[in-house]
Design a protein around this motif. Structure first.
Motif, PDB file in Angstrom:
ATOM      1  N   PRO A 125       0.833  -1.211   0.000  1.00  0.00           N
ATOM      2  CA  PRO A 125       0.000   0.000   0.000  1.00  0.00           C
ATOM      3  C   PRO A 125       0.866   1.258   0.000  1.00  0.00           C
ATOM      4  N   LEU A 126       0.540   2.203  -0.869  1.00  0.00           N
ATOM      5  CA  LEU A 126       1.301   3.443  -0.998  1.00  0.00           C
ATOM      6  C   LEU A 126       0.417   4.618  -0.628  1.00  0.00           C
ATOM      7  N   TYR A 127       0.847   5.408   0.347  1.00  0.00           N
ATOM      8  CA  TYR A 127       0.120   6.599   0.768  1.00  0.00           C
ATOM      9  C   TYR A 127       0.954   7.804   0.326  1.00  0.00           C
ATOM     10  N   LEU A 128       0.594   8.345  -0.833  1.00  0.00           N
ATOM     11  CA  LEU A 128       1.386   9.404  -1.453  1.00  0.00           C
ATOM     12  C   LEU A 128       0.874  10.776  -1.043  1.00  0.00           C
ATOM     13  N   ASN A 129       1.739  11.760  -1.158  1.00  0.00           N
ATOM     14  CA  ASN A 129       1.386  13.144  -0.810  1.00  0.00           C
ATOM     15  C   ASN A 129       0.748  13.207   0.579  1.00  0.00           C
ATOM     16  N   SER A 130       1.387  12.504   1.485  1.00  0.00           N
ATOM     17  CA  SER A 130       0.864  12.369   2.846  1.00  0.00           C
ATOM     18  C   SER A 130       1.905  12.864   3.848  1.00  0.00           C
ATOM     19  N   THR A 131       1.473  13.652   4.800  1.00  0.00           N
ATOM     20  CA  THR A 131       2.367  14.243   5.793  1.00  0.00           C
ATOM     21  C   THR A 131       2.182  13.569   7.145  1.00  0.00           C
ATOM     22  N   VAL A 132       3.274  12.998   7.670  1.00  0.00           N
ATOM     23  CA  VAL A 132       3.208  12.367   8.984  1.00  0.00           C
ATOM     24  C   VAL A 132       3.058  13.446  10.055  1.00  0.00           C
ATOM     25  N   MET A 133       2.082  13.279  10.933  1.00  0.00           N
ATOM     26  CA  MET A 133       1.812  14.254  11.993  1.00  0.00           C
ATOM     27  C   MET A 133       2.252  13.752  13.357  1.00  0.00           C
ATOM     28  N   GLU A 134       2.180  12.444  13.549  1.00  0.00           N
ATOM     29  CA  GLU A 134       2.539  11.868  14.853  1.00  0.00           C
ATOM     30  C   GLU A 134       2.799  10.383  14.682  1.00  0.00           C
ATOM     31  N   ILE A 135       3.704   9.857  15.531  1.00  0.00           N
ATOM     32  CA  ILE A 135       3.959   8.419  15.569  1.00  0.00           C
ATOM     33  C   ILE A 135       3.709   7.940  16.992  1.00  0.00           C
ATOM     34  N   THR A 136       2.859   6.949  17.132  1.00  0.00           N
ATOM     35  CA  THR A 136       2.630   6.350  18.439  1.00  0.00           C
ATOM     36  C   THR A 136       3.276   4.975  18.470  1.00  0.00           C
ATOM     37  N   ASP A 137       3.145   4.263  19.578  1.00  0.00           N
ATOM     38  CA  ASP A 137       3.769   2.941  19.655  1.00  0.00           C
ATOM     39  C   ASP A 137       3.022   1.899  18.830  1.00  0.00           C
ATOM     40  N   LYS A 138       1.856   2.291  18.250  1.00  0.00           N
ATOM     41  CA  LYS A 138       1.080   1.335  17.473  1.00  0.00           C
ATOM     42  C   LYS A 138       0.610   1.868  16.121  1.00  0.00           C
ATOM     43  N   ALA A 139       0.970   3.121  15.785  1.00  0.00           N
ATOM     44  CA  ALA A 139       0.417   3.669  14.541  1.00  0.00           C
ATOM     45  C   ALA A 139       1.202   4.878  14.045  1.00  0.00           C
ATOM     46  N   VAL A 140       0.993   5.180  12.774  1.00  0.00           N
ATOM     47  CA  VAL A 140       1.455   6.428  12.162  1.00  0.00           C
ATOM     48  C   VAL A 140       0.214   7.241  11.832  1.00  0.00           C
ATOM     49  N   ILE A 141       0.172   8.458  12.312  1.00  0.00           N
ATOM     50  CA  ILE A 141      -0.961   9.341  12.039  1.00  0.00           C
ATOM     51  C   ILE A 141      -0.506  10.350  10.982  1.00  0.00           C
ATOM     52  N   PHE A 142      -1.246  10.424   9.886  1.00  0.00           N
ATOM     53  CA  PHE A 142      -0.828  11.306   8.800  1.00  0.00           C
ATOM     54  C   PHE A 142      -2.034  11.973   8.149  1.00  0.00           C
ATOM     55  N   SER A 143      -1.746  13.064   7.461  1.00  0.00           N
ATOM     56  CA  SER A 143      -2.801  13.777   6.716  1.00  0.00           C
ATOM     57  C   SER A 143      -2.616  13.518   5.231  1.00  0.00           C
ATOM     58  N   MET A 144      -3.730  13.331   4.550  1.00  0.00           N
ATOM     59  CA  MET A 144      -3.710  13.105   3.110  1.00  0.00           C
ATOM     60  C   MET A 144      -4.982  13.709   2.519  1.00  0.00           C
ATOM     61  N   GLY A 145      -4.797  14.650   1.600  1.00  0.00           N
ATOM     62  CA  GLY A 145      -5.946  15.287   0.976  1.00  0.00           C
ATOM     63  C   GLY A 145      -6.822  16.042   1.951  1.00  0.00           C
ATOM     64  N   GLY A 146      -6.191  16.568   3.008  1.00  0.00           N
ATOM     65  CA  GLY A 146      -6.963  17.342   3.972  1.00  0.00           C
ATOM     66  C   GLY A 146      -7.647  16.515   5.037  1.00  0.00           C
ATOM     67  N   GLU A 147      -7.511  15.205   4.990  1.00  0.00           N
ATOM     68  CA  GLU A 147      -8.113  14.323   5.987  1.00  0.00           C
ATOM     69  C   GLU A 147      -7.020  13.668   6.825  1.00  0.00           C
ATOM     70  N   ILE A 148      -7.388  13.266   8.055  1.00  0.00           N
ATOM     71  CA  ILE A 148      -6.454  12.613   8.976  1.00  0.00           C
ATOM     72  C   ILE A 148      -6.703  11.110   8.973  1.00  0.00           C
ATOM     73  N   TYR A 149      -5.618  10.344   8.884  1.00  0.00           N
ATOM     74  CA  TYR A 149      -5.724   8.891   8.852  1.00  0.00           C
ATOM     75  C   TYR A 149      -4.768   8.276   9.877  1.00  0.00           C
ATOM     76  N   THR A 150      -5.146   7.089  10.344  1.00  0.00           N
ATOM     77  CA  THR A 150      -4.304   6.330  11.269  1.00  0.00           C
ATOM     78  C   THR A 150      -3.916   5.016  10.612  1.00  0.00           C
ATOM     79  N   LEU A 151      -2.615   4.799  10.478  1.00  0.00           N
ATOM     80  CA  LEU A 151      -2.101   3.582   9.855  1.00  0.00           C
ATOM     81  C   LEU A 151      -1.475   2.713  10.930  1.00  0.00           C
ATOM     82  N   PRO A 152      -2.044   1.537  11.222  1.00  0.00           N
ATOM     83  CA  PRO A 152      -1.452   0.668  12.241  1.00  0.00           C
ATOM     84  C   PRO A 152      -0.012   0.298  11.894  1.00  0.00           C
ATOM     85  N   ALA A 153       0.886   0.410  12.882  1.00  0.00           N
ATOM     86  CA  ALA A 153       2.291   0.092  12.656  1.00  0.00           C
ATOM     87  C   ALA A 153       2.976  -0.218  13.971  1.00  0.00           C
ATOM     88  N   ASP A 154       3.602  -1.409  14.044  1.00  0.00           N
ATOM     89  CA  ASP A 154       4.392  -1.768  15.216  1.00  0.00           C
ATOM     90  C   ASP A 154       5.822  -1.237  15.105  1.00  0.00           C
TER      91      ASP A 154
END
Length: 644
Positions: A564-593
């Motif tokens: 999966p490729l999340y392009l033109n996306s800005t990382v806003m925060e990294i937690t111990d279980k996810a990457v939080i990023f903005s894409m197209g003006g919306e906020i998304y949470t991507l699970p990540a260990d």
């Protein structure tokens, strides 16, 4: 000691006797002037390869028609061009090699060049639906057009012979005009030039027969074809075998085997992720079907070349990029000096144009296209030079300085030489990169460069040594994200993962869409890990332009692995279980260990600033000036070494 008896047996293509089995194939250079006339640089370039022991030199293609001419490439569409080609032929002959001219009409290859000259239409066998969706001007050839271009090839062949060529190669691969007729992917005609294999080969056969009529039955003429278009619906190996048989019957004295449509595939110039010699097995099958010699190209090193010729898989080997890396490769291996060969690493930086280094810089040979400047002039006075940093830039600068007669000491803070280049060497698919490290180490020893490891150099240590000149090559360090959680325990650098210093556990998010990010994502996905890639720009964007074919090869692997490729996306925060990023003006949470960073490098130039005004001569090289690719580093190292 490795020997190469088969490569140095003489061979024949038609009536042309060749002293060995190594051929330099046609490659673009941009060394002609803007109008297509020969230059001294172009002649020096080809003369140097001929001097190095290659049997046959084939310069960049000769445009057979005025609408096939591109800036900085040579043409043969007018009698006025003959004298220029004769200058090149004479230089090659004087250096001891035979000389071939490759005839081509670019056709659809204009799609790859990104250059469509004014008032020129891209010639196609038939209009494909996808062509209509582009803004380029196209022209579908009529039967009258075909006859005219056949005549253009015939007249160009006459001029080639007048210019002193020993043979002619018809370029019928990679998507040029003749190739586009051969391929079912680009030829959907319903007349005598489309449909069956025989019909699609009709144009190529007519061209070959017209060339043969012009130059005579005994003059050597051969054809370069695709063994595979490497695209769905394109030429397959079975069809290529049939085409080879047809062209042999039309008078071809040899079949040269390549592959790939350059505007779709990356097979035509296979880069580092490809295995060695991807065209060799296909060429072997073609050889079984015809009686004339078979030539193959594409990531073939000296060892594979010897094996393929010795086992009867091929008759001749076309070595392109290896002869850019080391023009003396044939003579070195003939004299059993294999360890002296500066091996191509297939990075494809030679395909790039750099604003400083110019067209086609080489990561291992900074004198590519600057042959008149090699070897560098001896130093007027031998100086004590201190080179700080044993990465790629430091090692190359130290070697060039020593070759000029300076007394050089090289210092590296780690326990081995290589610096960040060792990361590249450890990357899966880039194992060949290590051959350059080994080469540099051998030659540093040969030229008596004093190497000191496990020693970090400070300003006070430099003052204590009292050198005449200092070159700082302290490289760069990976960048960390300045976001909440950007340095958390589950966040690691891509470099550390590649070198085995950090592990990727559980679900993995790779942040960064340039080469390292793509390579790490591919490597982990191939291990079966669940990997996603997030990048703030488009894939491969945001910074130095990536080499096109290498980028497409890696991008194709990512798509094939369903990463999966999340392009033109800005990382806003990294937690111990996810990457939080903005894409197209919306906020998304991507699970990540595990979050792996590949967001660029930052120059380590602290020592440069500290030494300003302290030493008699101060220079800096490589990533400590600005993060850059290996070809730029090599060019800068040679320039700095020439100044001292």
């Amino acid at each position: 000691m490795k020997r190469f008896p088969s490569l140095f047996q003489p061979g024949k293509i038609g009536t042309l006797q060749l002293k060995n089995r190594i051929i330099m194939p046609a490659m673009g250079t941009q060394l002609a002037d803007v109008g297509g006339s020969v230059t001294d640089r172009l002649i020096n370039y080809y003369r140097t390869r001929a001097d190095g022991g290659v049997a046959l030199v084939t310069p960049q293609f000769a445009a057979v028609s005025r609408d096939s001419m591109l800036p900085y490439t040579m043409a043969l569409c007018d009698d006025a061009h003959v004298s220029d080609w004769k200058r090149v032929a004479d230089a090659v002959h004087e250096a001891g090699a035979s000389f071939c001219i490759q005839l081509m009409h670019v056709g659809m290859l204009l799609l790859y060049s990104d250059i469509v000259p004014p008032d020129v239409s891209i010639l196609v066998p038939s209009m494909m639906p996808w062509l209509k969706k582009t803004n380029n001007p196209y022209h579908e050839l009529s039967e009258e057009d075909i006859e005219r271009y056949v005549e253009d090839f015939g007249q160009a062949a006459r001029r080639a012979r007048e210019a002193g060529a020993d043979g002619i190669e018809l370029h019928a691969c990679h998507g040029c005009l003749v190739s586009s007729f051969l391929s079912p992917a680009t030829n959907r005609r319903t007349d005598q030039y489309g449909g069956s294999v025989e019909n699609r080969a009709r144009f190529a056969r007519m061209v070959l027969e017209r060339i043969r009529k012009e130059v005579g039955e005994t003059f050597p003429v051969w054809v370069r074809i695709n063994a595979s278009d490497d695209v769905e619906g394109g030429i397959t190996l079975d069809e290529a075998v049939q085409q080879a048989v047809i062209l042999e019957s039309a008078g071809a004295d040899a079949i040269s085997v390549s592959g790939g449509l350059e505007y779709w595939s990356t097979l035509s110039i296979p880069c580092y992720p490809y295995p060695k010699g991807p065209m060799v097995p296909m060429a072997e099958q073609i050889k079984k079907a015809i009686k004339v010699p078979v030539i193959a190209a594409g990531k073939i090193d000296a060892e594979l070349a010897e094996e393929a010729v010795a086992e009867g898989k091929l008759d001749f080997v076309a070595m392109g990029r290896p002869l850019l890396a080391d023009p003396d490769l044939p003579e070195k291996i003939r004299q059993h000096l294999v360890e002296d060969v500066r091996r191509c690493i297939y990075c494809n930086n030679c395909l790039k144009t750099d604003p400083e280094a110019g067209p086609g810089s080489c990561s291992v040979n900074p004198y590519l296209y600057r042959e008149a400047k090699y070897p560098p002039a001896p130093a007027k006075a031998s100086k004590r030079v201190m080179v700080i940093g044993g990465g790629l830039g430091g090692m190359q600068t130290a070697l060039f300085l020593a070759q000029r007669g300076h007394r050089v000491s090289l210092y590296e803070k780690n326990s081995e030489l290589g610096g960040q280049w060792n990361v590249a060497c450890a990357t899966p698919g880039k194992e060949s990169y290590g051959t350059f490290t080994d080469y540099l180490k051998r030659f540093l020893h040969r030229y008596s460069v004093t190497v000191t490891l496990d020693t970090e150099i400070t300003k006070d240590k430099v003052i204590g040594v009292r050198p005449d000149a200092v070159v700082v090559a302290t490289g760069a360090v990976p960048v960390w994200l300045r976001v909440p959680g950007g340095t958390g325990k589950n966040v690691v650098q891509g470099h550390d993962v590649i070198e085995g210093k950090a592990k990727a556990e559980g679900k993995v998010a790779v942040v960064g869409g340039r080469f390292i990010g793509m390579e790490v994502a591919i490597w982990l996905a191939e291990q079966g890990k669940e990997v996603s890639l997030v990048t703030r720009a488009g894939l491969g964007e945001d910074g130095i332009r990536l080499e096109k074919l290498s980028f497409k090869t890696l991008a194709g692997k990512l798509l094939g692995l369903h990463v999966p490729l999340y392009l033109n996306s800005t990382v806003m925060e990294i937690t111990d279980k996810a990457v939080i990023f903005s894409m197209g003006g919306e906020i998304y949470t991507l699970p990540a260990d595990t979050v792996i960073l590949a967001v660029g490098m930052q120059s380590d130039n602290k020592l440069v600033k500290e030494l300003e005004g302290v030493v008699p001569e101060l220079y800096s090289v490589g990533d400590c000036v600005k993060p850059r690719d290996a070809a730029e580093v090599a060019y800068q190292a040679a320039r700095v070494a020439a100044q001292i």
